[in-house]
Scaffold this motif. Structure first.
Motif, PDB file in Angstrom:
ATOM      1  N   CYS A 268      24.867  16.886  31.420  1.00 33.50           N
ATOM      2  CA  CYS A 268      25.571  16.110  32.448  1.00 33.50           C
ATOM      3  C   CYS A 268      25.535  14.630  32.039  1.00 33.50           C
ATOM      4  CB  CYS A 268      24.871  16.313  33.788  1.00 33.50           C
ATOM      5  SG  CYS A 268      25.664  15.434  35.160  1.00 33.50           S
TER       6      CYS A 268
ATOM      7  N   ASP B  64      24.441  12.316  33.851  1.00 36.81           N
ATOM      8  CA  ASP B  64      23.389  11.677  34.640  1.00 36.81           C
ATOM      9  C   ASP B  64      22.503  10.760  33.777  1.00 36.81           C
ATOM     10  OD1 ASP B  64      22.015  12.483  37.618  1.00 36.81           O
ATOM     11  OD2 ASP B  64      20.759  11.416  36.172  1.00 36.81           O
TER      12      ASP B  64
ATOM     13  N   HIS C  12      20.693  19.917  35.377  1.00 36.64           N
ATOM     14  CA  HIS C  12      19.505  19.149  35.774  1.00 36.64           C
ATOM     15  C   HIS C  12      19.359  19.127  37.293  1.00 36.64           C
ATOM     16  CE1 HIS C  12      21.514  15.491  37.297  1.00 36.64           C
ATOM     17  NE2 HIS C  12      22.494  15.894  36.511  1.00 36.64           N
TER      18      HIS C  12
ATOM     19  N   CYS D 271      21.575  17.168  40.782  1.00 35.39           N
ATOM     20  CA  CYS D 271      22.833  16.806  40.112  1.00 35.39           C
ATOM     21  C   CYS D 271      23.911  16.430  41.138  1.00 35.39           C
ATOM     22  CB  CYS D 271      23.319  17.960  39.234  1.00 35.39           C
ATOM     23  SG  CYS D 271      24.853  17.579  38.365  1.00 35.39           S
ATOM     24  N   GLY D 272      24.440  15.208  40.993  1.00 32.09           N
ATOM     25  CA  GLY D 272      25.468  14.711  41.916  1.00 32.09           C
ATOM     26  C   GLY D 272      26.755  15.506  41.816  1.00 32.09           C
ATOM     27  N   ALA D 273      27.095  15.976  40.613  1.00 29.40           N
ATOM     28  CA  ALA D 273      28.331  16.739  40.437  1.00 29.40           C
ATOM     29  C   ALA D 273      28.234  18.088  41.150  1.00 29.40           C
ATOM     30  CB  ALA D 273      28.608  16.943  38.946  1.00 29.40           C
TER      31      ALA D 273
HETATM   32 ZN   LIG Z   1      24.466  15.805  36.996  1.00 26.81          ZN
END
Ligand SMILES: [Zn+2]
Length: 252
Positions: free
Chosen positions: A103, A105, A156, A159-161
Motif C-alpha cells: 500500500c 501508506d 497492513h 489501512c485507509g484504503a
Molecule cells: Zn493502506
C-alpha cells in the motif's frame, strides 16, 4: 575614554574565549564523529546483487531472507548500507530478489520493513495493494524479464484504503480506486461481528481477503506468472503487516 577602552578589551577577550570554546567543541565533536563512522564502517554493506547471485536464489530462500530481514527490522538492527557505493555498483544493471506489492501508506516502507538495499527488490505501491493490469505488467517484467523469485502481496493494519472501501467512499478518483478492493467485502460476508470501518477486526479480515483476491487475480490474469509459479520458478505469497509491532502475519 579609558573606561571605554577597557570595556572594548573585555568584549574582545570574551569573544576570543567563546571562540576557543567553540573550536574545542567542534574538535571534540569531530573526534566523536570519526569514532562513530569507524564503527559503522565495519558493518557497512556495499555489495549489490549480481546475475550470479540472483541465479543462485530460490523462491523459498528469498522468503526466508525477507523473514530474517523483518526480524532485524523489528529488533532495530537493520543493515547499515553504503548507498554511495551501492548506487555506483547498481547503475550498470539490476538483479533483484523479489517483487513486493504494498500500500502507499507512509508507515509501511517496504525496503525498511525487509531490511533490503538498492537493487534488492522491485516495489509496486498503490492504495489498497491491488493488482490491475499495469501492476501485473510490472510483476511480469520483474519476474519473467528481470529474474525476481518471489511475489509478496502485503496488506497492513489500519489501512485507509480498506476503510474507505468499507465506507463506500465516493470522492473524486478514490471512487474508482476502491472499486478494485470491493470484492474483498463480498469475501468477508461471513464475518459475524460489526461490519464497519471502526471495527479493527473487520478491517483486518477485509484487508486479508483483499490480499487473497489480489493473489487470485495475479494467477487468473497473468498466465506468465501462473506458469512460473506452477514450474516452481517463483512463489506468490500474501502477508499482513502490523503497524503496532512491525511484524508480518502470513495470509494463506
Ligand atoms: Zn493502506
Amino acid at each position: 575614554m579609558k573606561n571605554n577602552y577597557l570595556k572594548l578589551s573585555l568584549i574582545c577577550m570574551s569573544v576570543i574565549m567563546v571562540s576557543c570554546k567553540e573550536n574545542k567543541e567542534t574538535t571534540d565533536k569531530k573526534e566523536g564523529e570519526s569514532a562513530t563512522v569507524t564503527n559503522v564502517e565495519k558493518r557497512l554493506e556495499n555489495r549489490v546483487l549480481t546475475k550470479e547471485d540472483q541465479d543462485k536464489l530460490t523462491p523459498d530462500g528469498v522468503l526466508a531472507d525477507f523473514k530474517a530481514g523483518n526480524e532485524r527490522f523489528r529488533n532495530n538492527n537493520n543493515t547499515v548500507r553504503d548507498y554511495k557505493e551501492q548506487i555506483r555498483k547498481s547503475a550498470v544493471g539490476q538483479f533483484p530478489k523479489a517483487f513486493v506489492l504494498g500500500c502507499v501508506d507512509s508507515r509501511a516502507p517496504i525496503e525498511d520493513i525487509f531490511d533490503q538495499g538498492i537493487g534488492d527488490v522491485f516495489v509496486g505501491r498503490v492504495a489498497g495493494n491491488f493488482a490491475d493490469e499495469n501492476m501485473l505488467g510490472s510483476m511480469e517484467f520483474a519476474c519473467k524479464v528481470a529474474g525476481a523469485k518471489l511475489i509478496m502481496v502485503m496488506a497492513h493494519q489500519h489501512c485507509g484504503a480498506i476503510k474507505a472501501t468499507i465506507d463506500n467512499v465516493d470522492l473524486g478518483n478514490i471512487t474508482s480506486l476502491v472499486d478494485n478492493i470491493k470484492p474483498a467485502i463480498g469475501l468477508s460476508a461471513s464475518f459475524l461481528g460489526e461490519k464497519n470501518s471502526k471495527n479493527e477486526e473487520y478491517v483486518k479480515i477485509v484487508a486479508e481477503n483483499n490480499v487473497r483476491n489480489t493473489i487470485k487475480n495475479i494467477r487468473e490474469n497473468s498466465p506468465i506468472l501462473k506458469e512460473m509459479e506452477d514450474k516452481g520458478e517463483i512463489k506468490i505469497v500474501g502477508a499482513f503487516y502490523t503497524l503496532t509491532k512491525g511484524e508480518l502475519i502470513f495470509v494463506e
